[in-house]
Design a protein around this motif. Structure first.
Motif, PDB file in Angstrom:
ATOM      1  N   LEU C 159       0.835  -1.204   0.000  1.00  0.00           N
ATOM      2  CA  LEU C 159       0.000   0.000   0.000  1.00  0.00           C
ATOM      3  C   LEU C 159       0.861   1.242   0.000  1.00  0.00           C
ATOM      4  CD1 LEU C 159      -2.659  -1.023   2.683  1.00  0.00           C
ATOM      5  CD2 LEU C 159      -2.696  -1.413   0.210  1.00  0.00           C
ATOM      6  N   GLU C 160       0.302   2.315  -0.516  1.00  0.00           N
ATOM      7  CA  GLU C 160       1.010   3.582  -0.565  1.00  0.00           C
ATOM      8  C   GLU C 160       1.325   4.072   0.847  1.00  0.00           C
ATOM      9  OE1 GLU C 160       0.244   7.135  -3.676  1.00  0.00           O
ATOM     10  OE2 GLU C 160      -1.185   6.995  -2.043  1.00  0.00           O
ATOM     11  N   ALA C 161       0.347   3.903   1.749  1.00  0.00           N
ATOM     12  CA  ALA C 161       0.526   4.277   3.147  1.00  0.00           C
ATOM     13  C   ALA C 161      -0.042   3.139   3.992  1.00  0.00           C
ATOM     14  CB  ALA C 161      -0.227   5.570   3.440  1.00  0.00           C
ATOM     15  N   PRO C 162       0.424   3.017   5.234  1.00  0.00           N
ATOM     16  CA  PRO C 162      -0.093   1.933   6.066  1.00  0.00           C
ATOM     17  C   PRO C 162      -1.615   2.032   6.214  1.00  0.00           C
ATOM     18  CG  PRO C 162       1.751   3.036   7.138  1.00  0.00           C
ATOM     19  CD  PRO C 162       1.386   3.859   5.945  1.00  0.00           C
ATOM     20  N   GLU C 163      -2.267   0.888   6.265  1.00  0.00           N
ATOM     21  CA  GLU C 163      -3.711   0.911   6.518  1.00  0.00           C
ATOM     22  C   GLU C 163      -4.106  -0.372   7.239  1.00  0.00           C
ATOM     23  OE1 GLU C 163      -6.301   3.304   6.314  1.00  0.00           O
ATOM     24  OE2 GLU C 163      -6.747   1.654   7.677  1.00  0.00           O
ATOM     25  N   SER C 164      -4.301  -0.236   8.544  1.00  0.00           N
ATOM     26  CA  SER C 164      -4.596  -1.418   9.346  1.00  0.00           C
ATOM     27  C   SER C 164      -5.992  -1.976   9.071  1.00  0.00           C
ATOM     28  CB  SER C 164      -4.429  -1.079  10.823  1.00  0.00           C
ATOM     29  OG  SER C 164      -5.145   0.102  11.132  1.00  0.00           O
ATOM     30  N   SER C 165      -6.861  -1.207   8.413  1.00  0.00           N
ATOM     31  CA  SER C 165      -8.209  -1.697   8.113  1.00  0.00           C
ATOM     32  C   SER C 165      -8.319  -2.307   6.732  1.00  0.00           C
ATOM     33  CB  SER C 165      -9.224  -0.552   8.216  1.00  0.00           C
ATOM     34  OG  SER C 165      -9.197  -0.016   9.493  1.00  0.00           O
ATOM     35  N   PHE C 166      -7.172  -2.528   6.084  1.00  0.00           N
ATOM     36  CA  PHE C 166      -7.189  -2.999   4.703  1.00  0.00           C
ATOM     37  C   PHE C 166      -8.009  -4.278   4.519  1.00  0.00           C
ATOM     38  CE2 PHE C 166      -4.856  -5.180   1.129  1.00  0.00           C
ATOM     39  CZ  PHE C 166      -5.359  -4.370   0.131  1.00  0.00           C
ATOM     40  N   LEU C 167      -7.871  -5.217   5.472  1.00  0.00           N
ATOM     41  CA  LEU C 167      -8.576  -6.493   5.306  1.00  0.00           C
ATOM     42  C   LEU C 167     -10.087  -6.313   5.350  1.00  0.00           C
ATOM     43  CD1 LEU C 167      -6.319  -8.960   7.330  1.00  0.00           C
ATOM     44  CD2 LEU C 167      -6.499  -8.709   4.849  1.00  0.00           C
ATOM     45  N   THR C 168     -10.557  -5.385   6.188  1.00  0.00           N
ATOM     46  CA  THR C 168     -11.995  -5.112   6.226  1.00  0.00           C
ATOM     47  C   THR C 168     -12.454  -4.561   4.889  1.00  0.00           C
ATOM     48  OG1 THR C 168     -12.024  -4.715   8.591  1.00  0.00           O
ATOM     49  CG2 THR C 168     -13.771  -3.685   7.312  1.00  0.00           C
ATOM     50  N   LEU C 169     -11.658  -3.651   4.347  1.00  0.00           N
ATOM     51  CA  LEU C 169     -12.054  -3.030   3.082  1.00  0.00           C
ATOM     52  C   LEU C 169     -12.143  -4.049   1.957  1.00  0.00           C
ATOM     53  CD1 LEU C 169      -9.940   0.254   3.210  1.00  0.00           C
ATOM     54  CD2 LEU C 169     -12.305  -0.127   3.929  1.00  0.00           C
ATOM     55  N   ILE C 170     -11.158  -4.966   1.893  1.00  0.00           N
ATOM     56  CA  ILE C 170     -11.201  -5.916   0.773  1.00  0.00           C
ATOM     57  C   ILE C 170     -12.117  -7.099   1.069  1.00  0.00           C
ATOM     58  CG2 ILE C 170      -8.947  -5.267  -0.187  1.00  0.00           C
ATOM     59  CD1 ILE C 170      -7.876  -7.882   1.097  1.00  0.00           C
ATOM     60  N   ALA C 171     -12.605  -7.203   2.309  1.00  0.00           N
ATOM     61  CA  ALA C 171     -13.573  -8.263   2.612  1.00  0.00           C
ATOM     62  C   ALA C 171     -14.977  -7.862   2.161  1.00  0.00           C
ATOM     63  CB  ALA C 171     -13.583  -8.554   4.108  1.00  0.00           C
ATOM     64  N   SER C 437     -21.246   4.746   6.333  1.00  0.00           N
ATOM     65  CA  SER C 437     -21.028   3.516   7.078  1.00  0.00           C
ATOM     66  C   SER C 437     -19.870   2.725   6.498  1.00  0.00           C
ATOM     67  CB  SER C 437     -22.299   2.661   7.040  1.00  0.00           C
ATOM     68  OG  SER C 437     -22.031   1.404   7.602  1.00  0.00           O
ATOM     69  N   GLU C 438     -18.968   2.300   7.370  1.00  0.00           N
ATOM     70  CA  GLU C 438     -17.912   1.380   7.004  1.00  0.00           C
ATOM     71  C   GLU C 438     -17.540   0.666   8.281  1.00  0.00           C
ATOM     72  OE1 GLU C 438     -14.807   2.080   3.300  1.00  0.00           O
ATOM     73  OE2 GLU C 438     -14.993   3.623   4.787  1.00  0.00           O
ATOM     74  N   SER C 439     -17.136  -0.583   8.162  1.00  0.00           N
ATOM     75  CA  SER C 439     -16.962  -1.373   9.368  1.00  0.00           C
ATOM     76  C   SER C 439     -15.577  -1.180   9.991  1.00  0.00           C
ATOM     77  CB  SER C 439     -17.201  -2.841   9.036  1.00  0.00           C
ATOM     78  OG  SER C 439     -17.349  -3.558  10.215  1.00  0.00           O
ATOM     79  N   THR C 440     -15.139   0.044  10.101  1.00  0.00           N
ATOM     80  CA  THR C 440     -13.821   0.307  10.668  1.00  0.00           C
ATOM     81  C   THR C 440     -13.705   1.738  11.173  1.00  0.00           C
ATOM     82  OG1 THR C 440     -11.553   0.799   9.970  1.00  0.00           O
ATOM     83  CG2 THR C 440     -13.149   0.525   8.239  1.00  0.00           C
ATOM     84  N   GLY C 441     -12.884   1.908  12.197  1.00  0.00           N
ATOM     85  CA  GLY C 441     -12.633   3.242  12.725  1.00  0.00           C
ATOM     86  C   GLY C 441     -11.907   4.117  11.724  1.00  0.00           C
ATOM     87  N   MET C 442     -11.368   3.466  10.680  1.00  0.00           N
ATOM     88  CA  MET C 442     -10.673   4.210   9.635  1.00  0.00           C
ATOM     89  C   MET C 442     -11.556   5.284   9.022  1.00  0.00           C
ATOM     90  SD  MET C 442     -10.338   4.353   6.150  1.00  0.00           S
ATOM     91  CE  MET C 442     -10.025   3.111   4.946  1.00  0.00           C
ATOM     92  N   GLN C 443     -12.875   5.132   9.163  1.00  0.00           N
ATOM     93  CA  GLN C 443     -13.762   6.129   8.592  1.00  0.00           C
ATOM     94  C   GLN C 443     -13.558   7.500   9.262  1.00  0.00           C
ATOM     95  OE1 GLN C 443     -17.995   5.368   8.396  1.00  0.00           O
ATOM     96  NE2 GLN C 443     -17.974   5.738   6.214  1.00  0.00           N
ATOM     97  N   LEU C 444     -13.068   7.491  10.490  1.00  0.00           N
ATOM     98  CA  LEU C 444     -12.759   8.770  11.158  1.00  0.00           C
ATOM     99  C   LEU C 444     -11.706   9.530  10.353  1.00  0.00           C
ATOM    100  CD1 LEU C 444     -12.559   7.753  14.937  1.00  0.00           C
ATOM    101  CD2 LEU C 444     -14.394   8.987  13.775  1.00  0.00           C
ATOM    102  N   TRP C 445     -10.755   8.774   9.813  1.00  0.00           N
ATOM    103  CA  TRP C 445      -9.710   9.414   8.996  1.00  0.00           C
ATOM    104  C   TRP C 445     -10.305   9.956   7.698  1.00  0.00           C
ATOM    105  CZ3 TRP C 445      -7.662   7.147   4.297  1.00  0.00           C
ATOM    106  CH2 TRP C 445      -6.634   7.917   3.713  1.00  0.00           C
TER     107      TRP C 445
END
Lengths: 293, 352, 541
Positions: C159-171, C437-445
């Motif tokens: 990834l271009e930048a770290p993303e700990s929610s990546f697995l949720t996004l591709i799931a 709605s997205e199943s991750t706190g990453m949405q705050l970003w």
């Protein structure tokens, strides 16, 4: 909307000697007419002086009374925000009527000018006007109204303008047809025969006669325009909340029929009564005009 | 020869009307201050999306949005003349195929709607004409139907016949049964004024001397109505029908939305709200085309009929008033306008 | 917290009316129970709210994702609690800083067109979203994943930048794996046909009406924990009924076997009913929130933002506008994996504080209508909204009423969807209300991080234009933390900080509720982007 708009006024009036406007006897007929005039009068009072007939605030909401059924304090119940339905119908009369009247005035003014032009001006002018009119008429009324709203945004003023403009082609046709007919009529030929100038004939004889049906179509058109406004509200293009307006009240409450039918049924009733009354009164005017002819 | 050139002129005018409508639609929609690139990227649907400059540039180049407006107009007209309406911004498929897929449902709805309007208005008028009480009752019902917003009427029909009585399906599954409720919804406001016009004509005709004669010969009232009165009352009624069909597209937009049916009306509403410009232009052009075709056809028919009538009238000048109502209605537009105002045609006046 | 309204009494009142309009005469409920054992065969008709405008899930997140899940599988399955199970990938490794992912794929998967699933096939999907030509606007594209084939069944993604929610996004269904042959040879067809590896095969899309899928007889790679083999249903037919009342009626008349997106006003009724089986899932993420435009007066002043945050009776607003169906939420819905359970800095309703803050901000005069003014100018703001959504409108009308109490004028401006988006990108609004709605706190970003502020070239999803270094740092840390607990810790700190910055007023979380006729069984949930999962559903008529 469109079918109702275009067809509402289509019953014809002449030769209605025995039976009345709705086919009842003369006395029933008169009672109905008086009732309609009374209703329209009441709506006029609502529109001009709403606080005379209600003491509540149309915007005041009570969160503990969402969709509360009719009661002494709220004779027609409350709506989905907790506001008094009766008060909102009373206050909503003004914007509802303003929308209809505004739209009719716009169609009427522009339609009359273009119609007279098409009926009286030289052939080539008439042809340009009528072809332009055909282009306008080729857009379905509702689509034209929606397009205009898409261009200039929503809201009651734009809705009135949109419905008004969408109605023009019809008025143009009526006025032109009427003008052509009268131009061929014997009394006009007689006037020419008497040596009156073209302008005199136009101003004193032709225009007033050609414009006579305008009173009728405007009254009948009022109902159609009001229904068109309600149609726009259904499509989400009408009056901005929280302003009360019958069409948007009906449209907003349509999903709660199972929870509070009163929030939709009463504004719907007000709409139907208003449109029906204008239709009956319009036909009555038509009848008396035909009688004089 | 003169007729041929008149017909030629009509066709030419029709073509101009079409081009005018296309131009008007193109520029009117371009006045909307929305960047089509956002629309193409799905932003118009209210999702808060992130769009990079590279993606924006790619879209603008692909759709020629960087060209001056006039160049875009030229490209648009050029493709239009080849029957190509371009790609839908939102749905990403050719506009022509999108429209083609929605024509049939709307035609079915409008067709059945017109048929029902005919049946309802004919039966309501014939059964009640001349009978005071039924006639009054029917009039009240008709007035109510014509004075109620279409969407509200549809809602009530849906609740009564689908939810309460379970008599009819409300969701489109391609079957005829699922077409009935929407068709009735669209038919009622159309049928109501049709019935009133027809009843009034019937009642007028029933007062004519020749009807009294027929009655005196021992014919039943129903026979008289069907055999004689209806024939004479039919002209104003027929004039209105064509027009009622034309008014159905607007009604279709609301009915299709309410019943969630496929069709041109719903496609149009959806495309306007999505700013799907090519689709809006496509539907507008189609409706213009239909209108112009019908109108031109009517004009041509009137031109021909007018010619024949002139000859005929010259040959038999003294026909009875009741028998020759249609010879003096003038052009189609006049007759139509008369019907809408209710001012009455010469024919009616002479018949009264 | 659940608020119930005194509303059940409405029903008898309505029943006595002449029309007795809608009232549920849900008769005919004698039909067979679904039973516990799956039954083979039959068609399931599901009423959905929105019709996709096009099907390709890789292009945008809003549209196809609603109805393509039966056709496409993802690399991993999201268990909804921050853990993942194998699906098309048997196993995977994540780098320390959550920017590098290695996937080991199953070797027995075939697409509906006969193509074999291998590392090249999956790479084609990543390459597709990265290519600007394809105009992908989803979360995955935003991360610019660069895929490299290691061997036939191993794929690395940087990834271009770290993303700990990546697995949720591709799931989620919006990264459903599509046939490489379709992606490369026939990309035009993606808008209205999909070729995936799912338990159902695309059959037909009748625009404006229905979308039909038929069973994939060869399916043998269901996510871990399922029966794995072919689906029980012969086919699924989605019908699209955007009109809320019509969709609900379809449940009453039995014309739909299952109705998704039960409207808020009928939510409780449906959940309580014995006539139907139903289930509800509170959608995770940022929820329905009023984003305050911090670039404009009056919200450029943090005190005014805080005043609105504390001056609105959020409980009352949400309870009345949602008919008690949905709960009030903080900056994240409580079902979001990174939601902080023991949040200290919660938003309290405190009108006195709100009034005091507004006074301090200089809005201390009142005009004739009772609105606050400063230097003769009224405290006023504008909310453009799309009036097609009735729940949004009701909520905003309630907000307007409360704001008026504070002397704050809130004007509601119904605009067509297209104008809505234009205003959104030009920042031409005081308040932008939206549901995300997205199943991750990453949405705050995505919504509050300064990386996502529109800058004239890039268009960003940060609708409040908030740019706060402290928050940015916390969000960056969270995105770099491959360890779920560490990640939740950072997102927790961000949730504690947000009420201070007050870029937005969160209102409600939305429940996605479905109801089905009693003969329908086996409907589960796909948690990555919560929606009913129909793979193991059956009908027992």
């Amino acid at each position: 909307m469109s079918a109702a708009t275009t067809l509402i006024g289509e019953t014809r009036g002449p030769a209605r000697r025995r039976t009345g406007v709705i086919g009842a006897g003369a006395i029933t007929e008169r009672i109905i007419l008086v009732a309609c005039l009374g209703l329209l009068g009441l709506f006029a009072v609502f529109a001009l002086w709403p606080s005379l007939l209600t003491w509540q605030d149309p915007f005041a909401a009570d969160r503990s009374l969402i969709l509360a059924p009719p009661s002494l304090t709220h004779p027609l119940g409350t709506d989905e925000i907790g506001r008094d339905v009766y008060t909102r119908i009373v206050y909503g009369t003004r914007s509802t009527l303003a929308l209809g009247v505004g739209a009719v005035l716009i169609s009427l003014t522009l339609g009359t000018v273009a119609g007279l032009l098409a009926g009286l001006a030289p052939r080539w002018v008439s042809m340009i006007v009528m072809r332009g009119n055909d282009i306008g008429a080729a857009f379905p009324e509702l689509l034209l109204a929606i397009l205009i709203i898409a261009l200039f945004g929503g809201g009651p003023v734009n809705a009135a303008i949109a419905i008004g403009i969408a109605g023009i082609p019809y008025y143009v046709r009526v006025i032109r047809a009427e003008t052509l007919k009268i131009r061929r009529a014997t009394f006009i030929e007689a006037a020419h025969g008497l040596g009156l100038s073209r302008t005199t004939v136009l101003v004193r004889h032709l225009a007033p006669n050609a414009l006579r049906p305008v009173v009728v179509i405007a009254t009948l058109g009022l109902g159609g325009a009001t229904l068109a406004g309600a149609g726009l509200s259904f499509l989400g293009l009408g009056t901005a909340p929280p302003a009360p307006e019958w069409g948007s009240m009906l449209s907003n409450a349509r999903s709660f029929l199972g929870l509070g039918w009163w929030a939709a049924v009463f504004p719907g009733l007000a709409l139907t009564l208003f449109v029906a009354s204008t239709t009956i009164v319009g036909r009555r005017i038509q009848k008396s005009l035909e009688g004089r002819r | 020869m003169r007729q041929l050139s008149r017909i030629g002129l009509r066709l030419l005018l029709a073509a101009f009307t079409l081009l005018g409508a296309a131009t008007a639609a193109f520029f009117a929609l371009r006045l909307v201050p929305v960047d089509p690139a956002f629309v193409i990227l799905g932003a118009a649907r209210g999702d808060q999306v992130d769009i990079s400059p590279e993606v924006l540039a790619a879209v603008r180049a692909e759709y020629g949005l960087n060209e001056p407006l006039l160049v875009q107009y030229g490209m648009f007209m050029g493709r239009l003349l080849q029957g190509d309406l371009g790609m839908s911004y939102v749905q990403q498929v050719p506009v022509t195929s999108l429209i083609a897929s929605q024509v049939q449902p709307t035609l079915a709805l409008a067709g059945l709607g017109t048929l029902l309007a005919l049946v309802l208005s004919l039966s309501a008028a014939i059964l009640t004409a001349g009978r005071r009480l039924p006639s009054g009752l029917a009039s009240v019902l008709e007035l109510t139907a014509a004075s109620t917003p279409v969407f509200w009427l549809g809602f009530l029909l849906m609740l009564i016949f689908a939810v309460q009585l379970r008599a009819l399906p409300m969701i489109d599954d391609g079957s005829l049964a699922s077409l009935i409720l929407p068709a009735v919804t669209i038919a009622l406001p159309t049928a109501a004024p049709l019935a009133q016009v027809l009843r009034q004509s019937l009642e007028d005709v029933l007062e004519q001397p020749f009807i009294t004669t027929a009655r005196a010969r021992g014919l039943s009232i129903m026979t008289v109505k069907l055999r004689h009165a209806l024939r004479h009352a039919a002209i104003p009624y027929l004039t209105m029908i064509g027009f009622a069909f034309g008014a159905l597209l607007g009604g279709a937009a609301i009915t299709e939305t309410l019943f969630s049916r496929p069709g041109l009306g719903r496609l149009l509403i959806m495309s306007v709200s999505n700013q799907d410009l090519p689709v809006v232009i496509g539907v507008v052009l189609l409706s213009t085309l239909a209108f112009v075709l019908v109108n031109t056809l009517v004009d041509i028919v009137y031109t021909l009929v007018d010619h024949r009538l002139n000859e005929k009238t010259a040959a038999t000048p003294g026909e009875g008033a009741a028998a020759s109502p249609d010879t003096r209605t003038g052009t189609g537009a006049d007759a139509e306008a008369d019907m809408r105002t209710g001012t009455g045609t010469d024919a009616e006046r002479s018949g009264a | 917290m659940r608020i119930t309204l005194p509303r059940r009494r409405l029903l008898p009142a309505a029943a006595t009316t002449a029309l007795a309009l809608v009232l549920v005469s849900c008769g005919g409920g004698q039909s067979a129970d679904a039973g516990d054992e799956p039954v083979e065969g039959g068609q399931l008709t599901v009423a959905l709210r929105d019709e996709p405008v096009q099907l390709n899930p890789l292009v945008d997140q809003g549209s196809g994702a609603h109805s393509v899940r039966p056709v496409v599988d993802s690399l991993v399955w999201d268990n909804g609690d921050g853990t993942y199970s194998p699906w098309l990938a048997e196993s995977w490794e994540v780098s320390e800083d959550a920017s590098h992912y290695t996937f080991h794929l199953r070797d027995d998967v075939t697409f509906h067109d006969g193509e074999h699933l291998d590392a090249e096939a999956v790479k084609a999907n990543f390459d597709f979203v990265v290519d600007p030509e394809n105009r992908s606007t989803g979360s995955t594209a935003k991360l610019q994943p660069e895929a490299t084939v290691v061997d036939e069944y191993t794929l690395e993604v940087q990834l271009e930048a770290p993303e700990s929610s990546f697995l949720t996004l591709i799931a989620a269904p919006y990264f459903g794996i599509l046939s490489p042959r379709q992606l490369q040879d026939d990309p035009e067809s993606l808008a209205d046909t999909l070729i995936g590896t799912g338990p159902f095969v695309f059959d037909e899309w009748v625009r404006g009406q229905s979308l039909t899928y038929t069973k994939n007889e060869d399916y043998a790679w269901g996510p871990e924990g399922t029966h794995g083999g072919p689906a029980y249903l012969d086919s699924i037919r989605y019908v699209f009924l955007p009109e809320d009342q019509t969709r609900y009626n379809a449940l009453l008349t039995g014309e739909a076997d299952m109705v998704d997106y039960i409207p808020a006003e009928y939510n409780q009724e449906v959940l309580d009913s014995d006539e139907y089986t139903s289930d509800s899932f509170l959608l995770p993420g940022v929820g329905y929130t009023l984003h305050l435009n911090t670039r404009q007066e009056p919200f450029d002043d943090v005190r005014v933002r805080q005043a609105l945050l504390h001056g609105l009776d959020r409980e009352g607003i949400v309870a009345s506008s949602t008919f008690g169906a949905y709960p009030v939420q903080e900056y994240l819905a409580e079902t979001t994996p990174d939601f902080k359970q023991d949040l200290e800095n919660t938003i309290e309703f405190d009108p006195d504080l709100a009034n005091q803050l507004l006074d301090e901000a200089g809005w201390d005069e009142r005009d004739s209508e009772g609105y606050r003014t400063r230097d003769g100018e009224r405290l006023s703001t504008e909310v453009p909204f799309n009036s097609e959504n009735q729940l949004d409108q009701r909520t905003l009308e309630q907000v307007q009423i409360d704001a008026r109490e504070l002397g704050f004028e809130v004007n509601l401006l119904p605009v067509p969807a297209a104008e809505h988006s234009e205003r959104m990108y030009n920042g031409d609004y005081g308040i932008l209300a939206s549901f995300q709605s997205e199943s991750t706190g990453m949405q705050l970003w995505r919504l509050y991080g300064s990386d996502n502020v529109s800058d004239g070239e890039t268009i960003g999803s940060n609708a409040s234009f908030l740019s706060d270094p402290e928050l940015d740092e916390l969000l960056a840390q969270a995105r770099q933390s491959a360890d779920p607990e560490e990640r939740a810790g950072y997102y927790g700190q961000a949730q504690e900080l947000l009420p201070e910055l007050a870029p937005a007023v969160p209102l409600h979380s939305r429940a996605r509720t479905f109801a089905a006729q009693p003969y329908v069984g086996g409907v589960g949930w796909d948690y990555a982007w919560p929606q009913p999962y129909l793979y193991e559903a059956w009908v027992n008529r």
